[in-house]
Design an enzyme around this catalytic site. Structure first.
Site, PDB file in Angstrom:
ATOM      1  N   PRO A  11       0.787  -1.227   0.000  1.00 57.45           N
ATOM      2  CA  PRO A  11       0.000   0.000   0.000  1.00 57.45           C
ATOM      3  C   PRO A  11       0.825   1.287   0.000  1.00 57.45           C
ATOM      4  CG  PRO A  11      -0.160  -1.131   2.111  1.00 57.45           C
ATOM      5  CD  PRO A  11       0.506  -2.081   1.162  1.00 57.45           C
ATOM      6  N   ASN A  12       0.333   2.232  -0.764  1.00 56.26           N
ATOM      7  CA  ASN A  12       0.859   3.601  -0.870  1.00 56.26           C
ATOM      8  C   ASN A  12       2.140   3.708  -1.682  1.00 56.26           C
ATOM      9  OD1 ASN A  12      -1.214   4.911   0.715  1.00 56.26           O
ATOM     10  ND2 ASN A  12      -0.335   3.855   2.472  1.00 56.26           N
ATOM     11  N   ARG A  19       5.257  12.335  -2.808  1.00 51.02           N
ATOM     12  CA  ARG A  19       5.319  12.909  -1.468  1.00 51.02           C
ATOM     13  C   ARG A  19       6.485  12.288  -0.702  1.00 51.02           C
ATOM     14  NH1 ARG A  19       0.775  11.255   1.539  1.00 51.02           N
ATOM     15  NH2 ARG A  19       1.826  12.353   3.209  1.00 51.02           N
ATOM     16  N   TYR A  24      11.552   8.532   1.035  1.00 51.46           N
ATOM     17  CA  TYR A  24      11.402   7.458   0.041  1.00 51.46           C
ATOM     18  C   TYR A  24      12.050   7.761  -1.315  1.00 51.46           C
ATOM     19  CZ  TYR A  24       8.037   5.721   3.454  1.00 51.46           C
ATOM     20  OH  TYR A  24       7.450   5.262   4.597  1.00 51.46           O
ATOM     21  N   ASN A  75       8.079  -5.828  -1.262  1.00 49.43           N
ATOM     22  CA  ASN A  75       8.019  -4.703  -0.336  1.00 49.43           C
ATOM     23  C   ASN A  75       6.550  -4.593   0.057  1.00 49.43           C
ATOM     24  OD1 ASN A  75       7.963  -2.355   1.104  1.00 49.43           O
ATOM     25  ND2 ASN A  75       9.052  -1.113  -0.419  1.00 49.43           N
ATOM     26  N   ALA A  78       3.303  -1.086   4.571  1.00 51.81           N
ATOM     27  CA  ALA A  78       2.774  -1.136   5.948  1.00 51.81           C
ATOM     28  C   ALA A  78       2.306  -2.534   6.339  1.00 51.81           C
ATOM     29  CB  ALA A  78       1.636  -0.126   6.097  1.00 51.81           C
ATOM     30  N   GLU A  99      12.877  -9.863   0.901  1.00 47.92           N
ATOM     31  CA  GLU A  99      12.123  -8.708   1.399  1.00 47.92           C
ATOM     32  C   GLU A  99      12.931  -7.431   1.140  1.00 47.92           C
ATOM     33  OE1 GLU A  99      11.301  -9.021   5.581  1.00 47.92           O
ATOM     34  OE2 GLU A  99      10.192  -7.121   5.629  1.00 47.92           O
ATOM     35  N   HIS A 101      12.899  -3.030   1.552  1.00 49.99           N
ATOM     36  CA  HIS A 101      12.309  -1.761   1.991  1.00 49.99           C
ATOM     37  C   HIS A 101      13.200  -0.628   1.522  1.00 49.99           C
ATOM     38  CE1 HIS A 101       9.322  -3.739   4.373  1.00 49.99           C
ATOM     39  NE2 HIS A 101      10.261  -4.529   4.808  1.00 49.99           N
ATOM     40  N   ARG A 108      13.766   3.733  12.144  1.00 53.72           N
ATOM     41  CA  ARG A 108      12.517   4.501  12.203  1.00 53.72           C
ATOM     42  C   ARG A 108      11.725   4.141  13.461  1.00 53.72           C
ATOM     43  NH1 ARG A 108       9.650   4.502   6.571  1.00 53.72           N
ATOM     44  NH2 ARG A 108       8.627   6.274   7.587  1.00 53.72           N
TER      45      ARG A 108
HETATM   46  O1  CA2 Z   1      10.679   1.680   3.457  1.00 50.07           O
HETATM   47  C1  CA2 Z   1       9.818   1.027   2.887  1.00 50.07           C
HETATM   48  O2  CA2 Z   1       9.953   0.582   1.740  1.00 50.07           O
HETATM   49  C2  CA2 Z   1       8.477   0.772   3.593  1.00 50.07           C
HETATM   50  O3  CA2 Z   1       8.038  -0.542   3.233  1.00 50.07           O
HETATM   51  C3  CA2 Z   1       7.521   1.821   3.065  1.00 50.07           C
HETATM   52  C4  CA2 Z   1       6.152   1.786   3.740  1.00 50.07           C
HETATM   53  C5  CA2 Z   1       6.308   1.785   5.261  1.00 50.07           C
HETATM   54  O4  CA2 Z   1       5.038   1.612   5.870  1.00 50.07           O
HETATM   55  C6  CA2 Z   1       7.233   0.698   5.765  1.00 50.07           C
HETATM   56  O5  CA2 Z   1       7.373   0.819   7.156  1.00 50.07           O
HETATM   57  C7  CA2 Z   1       8.599   0.827   5.105  1.00 50.07           C
HETATM   58  C8  CA2 Z   1       5.325   2.997   3.344  1.00 50.07           C
HETATM   59  C9  CA2 Z   1       5.140   3.175   1.875  1.00 50.07           C
HETATM   60  C10 CA2 Z   1       4.476   4.495   1.670  1.00 50.07           C
HETATM   61  O6  CA2 Z   1       4.982   5.071   0.501  1.00 50.07           O
HETATM   62  C11 CA2 Z   1       4.812   6.399   0.322  1.00 50.07           C
HETATM   63  C12 CA2 Z   1       5.325   6.915  -0.834  1.00 50.07           C
HETATM   64  C13 CA2 Z   1       5.228   8.256  -1.088  1.00 50.07           C
HETATM   65  C14 CA2 Z   1       4.619   9.073  -0.184  1.00 50.07           C
HETATM   66  C15 CA2 Z   1       4.110   8.556   0.967  1.00 50.07           C
HETATM   67  C16 CA2 Z   1       4.194   7.219   1.230  1.00 50.07           C
END
Ligand code: CA2
Length: 157
Positions: A11-12, A19, A24, A75, A78, A99, A101, A108
């Site tokens: 997700p996301n 953003r 990221y 990946n 969340a 896996e 990230h 974090r």
């Molecule tokens: O660091 C990573 O790749 C994560 O898997 C990213 C997830 C986070 O919940 C994990 O703890 C670590 C979040 C992805 C959200 O991606 C976004 C991208 C652009 C703007 C906001 C969020």
């Protein structure tokens, strides 16, 4: 050619590049997909690159991957920290799971330190941004090569 490598994104991650570039990076998910495709081709591999915001869809894709992929790079975003369902689906696979990230989840918040996915993975790459996906592909290519060497008949010479 070997079966494709399934690259799953949770997700996301479709919002990448739009953003929070300080966490990221500036690349979009489409940029990462293109880089993965190029890196896979260098290893003689193909990829099936997907993203979903829906936990059940990711579970179904993992189930459908059985017998159809040579490895999975995931990946789970969340869902990494919450999803026993994704873990259980991954545990049904008999191919390497890596896996990934983008961020270093251990630097974090505490709630990001635990990964359910990790229990099903050969290893985890985190903290190297989008380069982590390419590192995961290199690791998959090496593991597949090792498996091929181990199963091919011994050279007669
Ligand atoms: O660091 C990573 O790749 C994560 O898997 C990213 C997830 C986070 O919940 C994990 O703890 C670590 C979040 C992805 C959200 O991606 C976004 C991208 C652009 C703007 C906001 C969020």
């Amino acid at each position: 050619m070997a079966l494709p490598v399934l690259i799953l994104n949770g997700p996301n991650l479709n919002m990448l590049g739009l953003r929070q570039p300080e966490i990221y990076g500036r690349e979009t998910l489409a940029d990462i997909e293109a880089a993965c495709r190029a890196r896979a081709a260098r290893h003689g591999l193909s990829i099936d690159f997907r993203q979903s915001n829906v936990e059940g869809e990711l579970v179904s894709w993992i189930q459908e991957a059985r017998g159809r992929v040579s490895a999975v790079i995931i990946n789970a975003a969340a869902f990494t920290h919450t999803s026993v369902a994704i873990l259980d689906a991954l545990l049904l696979l008999d191919v390497p799971v890596v896996e990934v990230h983008l961020s270093n989840i251990h630097r974090r918040e505490q709630f990001r330190h635990h990964s359910y996915v990790a229990r099903a993975a050969q290893g985890m790459i985190c903290g190297f941004g989008s380069r982590g996906y390419l590192m995961a592909l290199d690791a998959v290519a090496a593991m597949l090569q090792d498996a091929e060497t181990a199963t091919s008949p011994m050279d007669a010479h």
